[in-house]
Design an enzyme around this catalytic site. Structure first.
Site, PDB file in Angstrom:
ATOM      1  N   SER A  51      81.715  50.428  28.884  1.00 52.42           N
ATOM      2  CA  SER A  51      82.524  50.667  27.497  1.00 52.42           C
ATOM      3  C   SER A  51      83.521  51.853  27.685  1.00 52.42           C
ATOM      4  O   SER A  51      83.856  52.035  26.552  1.00 52.42           O
ATOM      5  CB  SER A  51      81.134  51.002  26.595  1.00 52.42           C
ATOM      6  N   LYS A 111      77.099  51.360  18.392  1.00 54.28           N
ATOM      7  CA  LYS A 111      78.164  52.446  18.710  1.00 54.28           C
ATOM      8  C   LYS A 111      78.932  52.716  17.433  1.00 54.28           C
ATOM      9  O   LYS A 111      79.325  53.702  17.108  1.00 54.28           O
ATOM     10  CB  LYS A 111      79.333  51.701  19.748  1.00 54.28           C
TER      11      LYS A 111
END
Length: 131
Positions: free
Chosen positions: A29, A72
């Site tokens: 990520s 997130k």
């Protein structure tokens, strides 16, 4: 994820080290974030403090989708960020984010790292007009 970024004073060499013990979920990520940090370092342009980002980036600059978008985005919101850059292919995942959070934030969906950089950096200072 812990990483190390070194840059020599001549401006010609830099070293990025991501240790093998990095948490596997974090590594895939961080590509756009690491790319943005390198471009900021090399260009001297600061990254906007209100923007978070996530996504992997290929060597050709394509931004690839990631997992855990809801978590997130919620973490970015809790941290006080108002904008988040996500891979374009993760756009449908925003449906999982609570409405109140979606309404409080601005989302930028990027297919290419150039799109990330346009949003991530502080605007360049305007050049004074010649007299």
């Amino acid at each position: 994820m812990k990483s190390h970024l070194g840059f020599d004073t001549s401006g010609r060499h830099f070293h990025v080290h991501v240790p093998a013990g990095a948490v596997p979920k974090d590594g895939p990520s961080a590509g756009v974030t690491m790319t943005t940090a390198l471009v900021s370092l090399l260009s001297g342009r600061p990254v906007r403090s209100s923007v978070g980002m996530t996504g992997e980036v290929t060597l050709q600059g394509r931004v690839l989708p990631i997992g855990g978008v809801k978590q997130k985005v919620l973490a970015a919101h809790r941290a006080g960020l108002t904008e988040v850059i996500l891979p374009a292919r993760n756009g449908p995942d925003l449906d999982d984010v609570p409405d109140a959070v979606r309404e409080a934030m601005t989302f930028h969906l990027a297919e290419d790292v150039q799109e990330v950089l346009v949003v991530a950096f502080e605007p360049e200072a305007a050049q004074p007009l010649a007299a």
